[in-house]
Design an enzyme around this catalytic site. Structure first.
Site, PDB file in Angstrom:
ATOM      1  N   GLU A 217     -10.034 -39.555  41.273  1.00 32.83           N
ATOM      2  CA  GLU A 217      -8.979 -40.061  40.396  1.00 32.83           C
ATOM      3  C   GLU A 217      -7.898 -39.013  40.147  1.00 32.83           C
ATOM      4  O   GLU A 217      -7.480 -38.767  39.017  1.00 32.83           O
ATOM      5  CB  GLU A 217      -9.587 -40.552  39.063  1.00 32.83           C
ATOM      6  CG  GLU A 217     -10.591 -41.672  39.293  1.00 32.83           C
ATOM      7  CD  GLU A 217     -11.078 -42.341  38.021  1.00 32.83           C
ATOM      8  OE1 GLU A 217     -11.163 -41.675  36.975  1.00 32.83           O
ATOM      9  OE2 GLU A 217     -11.384 -43.545  38.074  1.00 32.83           O
TER      10      GLU A 217
ATOM     11  N   GLU B 104     -16.758 -48.220  26.898  1.00 36.68           N
ATOM     12  CA  GLU B 104     -15.498 -48.452  27.606  1.00 36.68           C
ATOM     13  C   GLU B 104     -15.377 -49.879  28.146  1.00 36.68           C
ATOM     14  O   GLU B 104     -14.389 -50.558  27.900  1.00 36.68           O
ATOM     15  CB  GLU B 104     -15.378 -47.454  28.760  1.00 36.68           C
ATOM     16  CG  GLU B 104     -14.184 -47.731  29.646  1.00 36.68           C
ATOM     17  CD  GLU B 104     -14.070 -46.766  30.827  1.00 36.68           C
ATOM     18  OE1 GLU B 104     -14.935 -45.888  30.971  1.00 36.68           O
ATOM     19  OE2 GLU B 104     -13.108 -46.918  31.596  1.00 36.68           O
TER      20      GLU B 104
ATOM     21  N   ASP C  87     -18.919 -48.342  38.156  1.00 36.96           N
ATOM     22  CA  ASP C  87     -18.344 -47.591  37.041  1.00 36.96           C
ATOM     23  C   ASP C  87     -18.747 -48.199  35.706  1.00 36.96           C
ATOM     24  O   ASP C  87     -17.906 -48.814  35.047  1.00 36.96           O
ATOM     25  CB  ASP C  87     -16.810 -47.560  37.188  1.00 36.96           C
ATOM     26  CG  ASP C  87     -16.153 -46.628  36.179  1.00 36.96           C
ATOM     27  OD1 ASP C  87     -16.877 -45.858  35.525  1.00 36.96           O
ATOM     28  OD2 ASP C  87     -14.924 -46.680  36.060  1.00 36.96           O
TER      29      ASP C  87
HETATM   30  O1  GCW Z   1     -14.632 -45.214  34.045  1.00 34.96           O
HETATM   31  C1  GCW Z   1     -13.667 -44.344  34.460  1.00 34.96           C
HETATM   32  C2  GCW Z   1     -12.806 -44.188  33.252  1.00 34.96           C
HETATM   33  C3  GCW Z   1     -12.003 -42.922  33.251  1.00 34.96           C
HETATM   34  C4  GCW Z   1     -12.970 -41.763  33.495  1.00 34.96           C
HETATM   35  C5  GCW Z   1     -13.673 -41.979  34.828  1.00 34.96           C
HETATM   36  C6  GCW Z   1     -14.695 -40.908  35.124  1.00 34.96           C
HETATM   37  C7  GCW Z   1     -12.692 -39.644  32.489  1.00 34.96           C
HETATM   38  O2  GCW Z   1     -11.974 -45.309  33.171  1.00 34.96           O
HETATM   39  O3  GCW Z   1     -11.401 -42.830  32.003  1.00 34.96           O
HETATM   40  O4  GCW Z   1     -12.301 -40.548  33.464  1.00 34.96           O
HETATM   41  O5  GCW Z   1     -14.356 -43.188  34.805  1.00 34.96           O
HETATM   42  O6  GCW Z   1     -15.878 -41.175  34.938  1.00 34.96           O
HETATM   43  O7  GCW Z   1     -14.341 -39.837  35.549  1.00 34.96           O
END
Ligand code: GCW
Length: 862
Positions: free
Chosen positions: A374, A485, A457
């Protein structure tokens, strides 16, 4: 707590500590009591509420068996303290301690005083251990421990395990709480208090508790994905703070609250985490800010750990791989071409930085790295792989006894079109690699790969991550997301422990090198090292701690933190048992309250799955917020798009990952791979993770897939309706402030659950082209009015209009539930037409009770 400072005399400590029943009952009227009462009422004490035992028999028994607190040599082993003038913010309720035994003693003074409704004196053991004493210590600190517990009993306890024993008989008995270390004795103290908080007997005790996993850690992501006080403008926390639990650079009204000043909430957190055995925390986001590595921040971090250290809590930091290039570290900076993980420059820089931190924080744990994920930098930017990068960092810190937690949350689109396949494709070969010394696997011993429970995720339900079991030559930490989240944030009541239990107890069907199934091979066995022999073991929870007055943003989100800690200590524990403990400790031991709250919690996660992402559909959230539904969204990046995951078309719904699809299934061991490859043997709750399911596909209960899908959405909502009403029934038994707070959240929860149902079902219907199913749902009914039968009610509708013939009676004469196990009550009959009737239908889904109120608007047939 009321105790003024760490150095108080024992007598002073007892005298100053009012039982918490007095706080709640406000029998005292001085201002301090009122402040404390508010503090309690806010939910700020987490699960450390010590309310007087209500059952008179139990109370009498406890009072007989708890008459004194004996903690010898309580001040003998002060922990390291870096900060000379460490102090609490003026007006604080909590206080600093310098030893773990002081922490244990003070928790007993406070806790027993509250539970028993009377002060329990702290006495030295010089004149012998009195009957009814609670003795806390180690074989080193306490002669009583040495006398009462044979040395052999300590051998299996390790550094953190504890024992609690009743010694002697009847009235001539006392209790010993002990471990090999003072921190272990503190864990035991909390274990003992938990027994009392949950109304368990404390006689005849022979408890031995040893954690299964060594690092029981939290990752706090600052304010990212935090729902505990932050908001978009960064001022949602108390006192205009940004919501983050720890203040490093707060301004305005909170400028005087920055570390090194210690706030009450840091110590409540320390005590709460120690109470469940959590022993470390990363305070900053994995999308890391280099500020945390600057000298000024390191001083602040050192102060924070100074305060947490007696509670056994260590610190680690998340870092950026390219931090050495940050000019804030000038003149000690590197250029980008010096970020070669094998170079002396790179390793030297990290070694110097770690050495600098260690000088202030001698027990510093190490670094967590989100690399090439990311947008974060990583070794691949310089032509190296994750093994090279992780090992470079690991070599730099190994001489300092530190660890690298290297995250496997990577999904580089060049690796494979299916995002789920990418991580294992990058990490698996490094684990399998033959080494020059004849061993296999390239990752260094002080590297732990930190892997999310599922391959995507943190969705409300995922299959297990195929890396568990496949990385036998590598240390691996399990990462779970405690902050909600994707699972309701701070609105939805969603107890996550059943999800974690499901993952931890999933059979990986892992085999050994000869293809023979391992004897222990559940995900939990892999994580705790039993299955494949890893010695470094860890579970990491992405935490939900913030600067909200209840510290987590929803009273029930505290349960997720509690459950994470308990499972990190012992993953074999059942989620129901944990819910039962938490409910008793946090709300009440009342015999109506406990089963109702536990039941609400136990079905809540399955309800979220049901109304958000049933039958294995995943990642349908609105792309920015990850809260509201967004099934139609397509973003520039396919693998962030709900449409990429749902693949909705006229044929069906779901992502084909079978051998004729992306072949993700073959990352699992053969038994699971075969199971998931075949739509007939794939568990229905994972169906769309692995298959593009035709709309007319026949489900196990005989319904077409489309009908089942719609009913699942409705069931989720109807569970929330049941929860809302069940909660209302507890009003008289709960404190008003917390009751109303949760009540308001449940009302919003129901509205948002309906939004999920309606948005998704309407969107899918454009592809299925099928009518809304109406008459097979678990709460479907037909009604008879004036001899005429009415059915076909869309359960998603808020009300239904019925045309009643002019000469017919407006009364409902019969209700015919589709589900024979369903019960109903006619809450309201129409006395005339036009008029209104209401029927409440209740039934039981596989995950809990469902409730649906049918509102009928009767009008005259034309
Ligand atoms: O789930 C995603 C989140 C990001 C997070 C990423 C991760 C901190 O939306 O906010 O980054 O995973 O786990 O690195």
């Amino acid at each position: 707590m009321l105790i003024a400072s760490g150095g108080v005399t024992l007598a002073g400590a007892v005298a100053a500590c009012a039982p918490s029943s007095a706080w709640a009952g406000s029998s005292k009227s001085d201002s301090k009591t009122i402040t404390l009462m508010n503090w309690e009422a806010l939910g700020s004490q987490m699960w450390l509420r010590y309310v007087k035992v209500r059952d008179p028999h139990l109370l009498a028994q406890h009072r007989q068996h708890v008459t004194a607190i004996v903690v010898d040599n309580v001040d003998a082993h002060p922990v390291y303290r870096h900060t000379a003038d460490l102090h609490m913010h003026p007006g604080s309720h909590e206080h600093l301690v310098t030893t773990s035994l002081q922490a244990a003693r003070d928790e007993l003074v406070h806790g027993l005083g509250g539970l028993l409704g009377e002060d329990v004196p702290v006495t030295p053991s010089a004149g012998g251990v009195p009957d009814g004493a609670v003795v806390v210590g180690t074989p080193d600190t306490s002669a009583a421990v040495r006398r009462d517990v044979p040395a052999s009993a300590f051998r299996s306890l390790g550094a953190d395990g504890y024992l609690i024993r009743s010694v002697g008989h009847g009235a001539n008995s006392h209790t010993v709480i002990a471990g090999n270390t003072e921190v272990a004795a503190l864990y035991g103290t909390y274990g003992f208090l938990r027994l009392m908080q949950t109304d368990k007997p404390i006689t005849g005790l022979d408890v031995v508790s040893v954690p299964k996993v060594k690092s029981r850690w939290l990752d706090n992501w600052d304010t990212e994905r935090l729902y505990a006080g932050n908001n978009a403008t960064g001022t949602g926390g108390l006192n205009g703070e940004n919501g983050s639990i720890f203040d490093f650079a707060a301004t305005g009204a909170s400028a005087d609250k920055n570390l090194p000043v210690i706030l009450d909430r840091y110590l409540v957190v320390a005590r709460s985490l120690a109470a469940v055995g959590i022993n470390g925390i990363n305070i900053n986001n994995v999308n890391a800010n280099n500020a945390y590595l600057t000298p000024a921040y390191i001083e602040q971090e050192a102060a924070l750990v100074d305060a947490l250290r007696p509670y056994g809590i260590r610190l680690a930091l998340s870092i950026r791989y390219d931090a050495p290039t940050d000019q804030r570290f000038a003149p000690d900076t590197l250029t980008a071409d010096q970020l070669d993980p094998y170079s002396d420059a790179f390793r030297g820089w990290w070694n110097r930085k770690a050495t600098e931190i260690k000088a202030a924080i001698p027990d510093f744990g190490g670094f967590t790295v989100k690399a090439n994920s990311e947008g974060q930098p990583g070794p691949q930017d310089f032509g190296y792989d994750h093994g090279d990068g992780a090992n470079g960092m690991a070599a730099a810190v190994a001489p300092l006894g530190m660890t690298i937690f290297w995250r496997t949350f990577v999904y580089n689109a060049d690796v494979d079109p299916d995002r789920l396949k990418r991580a294992y494709m990058e990490f698996g070969p490094i684990n399998d690699e033959q080494q020059p010394d004849g061993t296999k696997g390239r990752f260094a011993d002080n590297v732990l790969l930190q892997t999310k429970n599922g391959p995507l995720d943190f969705q409300a339900r995922e299959p297990i991550n195929p890396m568990f079991g496949r990385m036998e030559n590598t240390n691996q930490a399990l990462e779970l997301e405690v902050t909600q989240e994707y699972t309701g944030q701070n609105i939805m009541l969603d107890y996550l422990a059943p999800m974690w239990e499901e993952a931890l107890k999933t059979d990986t069907h892992a085999t050994d090198a000869d293809g023979k199934p391992l004897r222990h091979r559940l995900v939990g066995d892999i994580v705790d090292g039993t299955a494949q022999g890893q010695q470094r073991t860890a579970m990491v929870g992405v935490a939900n701690l913030g600067n909200a007055d209840d510290l987590t943003g929803h009273q029930f989100s505290q349960a997720n933190l509690f459950a994470f800690g308990r499972l990190a200590w012992d993953w074999t524990l059942g989620s129901r048992r944990i819910a039962d403990d938490w409910t008793r400790m946090t709300w009440s031991n009342d015999r109506h309250v406990v089963p109702t709250i536990v039941q609400m919690m136990m079905g809540s996660r399955e309800a979220v799955v049901s109304y958000q992402t049933p039958l294995g559909i995943a990642h349908q959230m609105h792309a920015d917020t990850h809260y509201a539904p967004g099934p139609s969204e397509t973003l520039a990046r396919p693998d962030w798009s709900p449409t990429y995951y749902n693949k909705a078309d006229s044929v069906g719904l779901g992502y084909d990952r079978s051998r004729t699809g992306s072949d993700f299934v073959d990352q699992y061991f053969p038994v699971l791979a075969d199971r998931y490859n075949d739509i007939k043997t794939t568990p229905e709750n994972l169906l769309m993770w692995f298959h593009h399911v035709p709309w007319g596909y026949q489900m196990k209960d005989g319904l077409p897939f489309w009908d089942e899908l719609v009913y699942r959405y409705q069931m989720g909502v109807q569970y929330v309706t049941w929860m809302r009403k069940a909660w209302d029934s507890l009003e008289a038994s709960l404190d008003a402030r917390r009751f109303h707070e949760v009540q308001a959240k449940l009302a919003q929860h129901e509205v948002d659950a309906k939004d999920w149902r309606d948005t998704c079902v309407r969107y899918w219907q454009q592809f299925s082209g099928r009518a809304m199913p109406t008459d097979h749902g678990p709460t479907s009914i037909a009604v008879v009015i004036g001899g005429k039968r009415y059915d076909g009610f869309d359960l998603s509708a808020d009300s239904h209009t019925l045309s009643v013939p002019t000469d017919a009676s407006p009364r409902i004469s019969r209700v015919i539930p589709a589900d024979r196990a369903a019960s109903y009550r006619i809450l309201q009959q129409a006395s005339q037409v036009p008029g209104k009737a209401v029927v409440e239908v209740r039934t039981q889904a596989f995950f809990g009770p469902l409730e649906k109120d049918y509102v009928f608007d009767l009008e005259l047939a034309s």
